[in-house]
Design a protein around this motif. Structure first.
Motif, short mmCIF file in Angstrom:
data_model
loop_
_atom_site.label_atom_id
_atom_site.label_comp_id
_atom_site.label_asym_id
_atom_site.label_seq_id
_atom_site.Cartn_x
_atom_site.Cartn_y
_atom_site.Cartn_z
N UNK A 281 0.82 -1.22 0.00
CA UNK A 281 0.00 0.00 0.00
C UNK A 281 0.85 1.26 0.00
N UNK A 282 1.97 1.19 0.75
CA UNK A 282 2.82 2.38 0.90
C UNK A 282 4.18 1.93 1.39
N UNK A 283 5.22 2.67 0.95
CA UNK A 283 6.58 2.44 1.41
C UNK A 283 7.06 3.74 2.05
N UNK A 284 7.59 3.63 3.28
CA UNK A 284 8.16 4.76 3.99
C UNK A 284 9.64 4.51 4.17
N UNK A 285 10.45 5.52 3.92
CA UNK A 285 11.89 5.40 4.14
C UNK A 285 12.34 6.37 5.22
N UNK A 286 13.32 5.92 6.00
CA UNK A 286 13.99 6.74 7.00
C UNK A 286 15.47 6.36 6.96
N UNK B 54 18.64 7.39 -3.27
CA UNK B 54 18.88 6.31 -4.24
C UNK B 54 17.87 5.19 -4.07
N UNK B 55 17.60 4.78 -2.84
CA UNK B 55 16.66 3.69 -2.60
C UNK B 55 15.21 4.12 -2.84
N UNK B 56 14.89 5.37 -2.53
CA UNK B 56 13.53 5.86 -2.81
C UNK B 56 13.27 5.83 -4.32
N UNK B 57 14.22 6.31 -5.11
CA UNK B 57 14.05 6.31 -6.57
C UNK B 57 14.05 4.90 -7.13
N UNK B 58 14.87 4.04 -6.60
CA UNK B 58 14.90 2.66 -7.05
C UNK B 58 13.56 1.97 -6.77
N UNK C 117 2.56 4.45 -3.47
CA UNK C 117 3.01 5.70 -2.85
C UNK C 117 4.28 5.47 -2.02
N UNK C 118 5.24 6.36 -2.21
CA UNK C 118 6.49 6.30 -1.46
C UNK C 118 6.65 7.62 -0.74
N UNK C 119 6.99 7.50 0.55
CA UNK C 119 7.21 8.71 1.35
C UNK C 119 8.52 8.58 2.10
N UNK C 120 9.10 9.73 2.41
CA UNK C 120 10.31 9.80 3.23
C UNK C 120 9.96 10.65 4.45
N UNK D 28 10.24 13.93 -8.00
CA UNK D 28 10.06 12.56 -8.52
C UNK D 28 8.85 11.88 -7.90
N UNK D 29 7.94 12.68 -7.36
CA UNK D 29 6.66 12.20 -6.82
C UNK D 29 6.84 11.31 -5.60
N UNK D 30 7.86 11.60 -4.81
CA UNK D 30 8.04 10.95 -3.52
C UNK D 30 7.63 11.97 -2.49
N UNK D 31 6.71 11.57 -1.62
CA UNK D 31 6.16 12.50 -0.64
C UNK D 31 7.15 12.68 0.52
N UNK D 32 7.37 13.92 0.89
CA UNK D 32 8.24 14.25 2.02
C UNK D 32 7.32 14.62 3.19
N UNK D 33 7.42 13.83 4.26
CA UNK D 33 6.54 14.06 5.42
C UNK D 33 7.37 14.36 6.65
#
Length: 176
Positions: A117-122, A132-136, A145-148, A171-176
């Motif tokens: 449903x969603x991927x969150x990176x920290x 790099x991993x968010x874009x990959x 949906x990908x968020x950082x 690049x359409x990655x949401x920054x939260x």
């Protein structure tokens, strides 16, 4: 399924050879994020060999770091403990900035276990391995949906941290 990717929360990036005060400051927030996350947790671990300085990366960043099985390669003890409290947590060693193994693993989960449903990176560093991993991951799963969580990230410098956040937004990655 929701996925939390904890990028390179290792000693060398926190308070070791490439550490910063900003990296030290995010450790409690990352631990809290791991403990409170409702979903699957995957961590990456930057992993180099003793001949790191001979590698293409080492020629551009001539600071030995995250050599396998050294103290600097280890995940921060507080982060490691939080990951250990998650029986489903998986650690992926990666030899460079972005992890193809991570992308393939998350795509496999999406295709065979349960839709993502969603991927969150920290994690660290916002301007190198997080971006790099968010874009990959965006390339592997363009409709997910990908968020950082930017409060749980730090860059090489505060300026490059902000620049990476802006680039990810484009690049359409949401920054939260």
């Amino acid at each position: 399924m929701k996925i939390l990717v904890v990028v390179d929360m290792q000693k060398d990036f926190i308070d070791g050879s490439l550490g910063t005060k900003e990296a030290v400051a995010i450790v409690p927030d990352v631990v809290e994020k791991i403990r409170g996350f409702d979903g699957k947790v995957i961590a990456t671990r930057d992993t180099h060999a003793e001949d790191y300085l001979e590698s293409a990366e080492g020629k551009h960043l001539p600071v030995v770091h995250c050599v396998k099985d050294t103290p600097g390669w280890q995940i921060d003890p507080e982060v490691s403990e939080a990951l250990g409290s998650r029986p489903e947590a998986r650690i992926i060693d990666k030899p460079t900035f972005g992890s193809v193994e991570l992308g393939e693993y998350v795509k496999q989960l999406n295709d065979t276990v349960e839709p993502v449903e969603k991927i969150t990176l920290v994690g660290l560093c916002t301007d190198i391995c997080v971006i790099s991993n968010a874009l990959l991951l965006k390339a592997y799963l363009p409709e997910v949906p990908i968020e950082v969580d930017i409060s749980c990230c730090a860059g090489v410098t505060p300026e490059s941290h902000e620049q990476a956040a802006e680039a990810m937004k484009m690049c359409q990655i949401e920054i939260v």
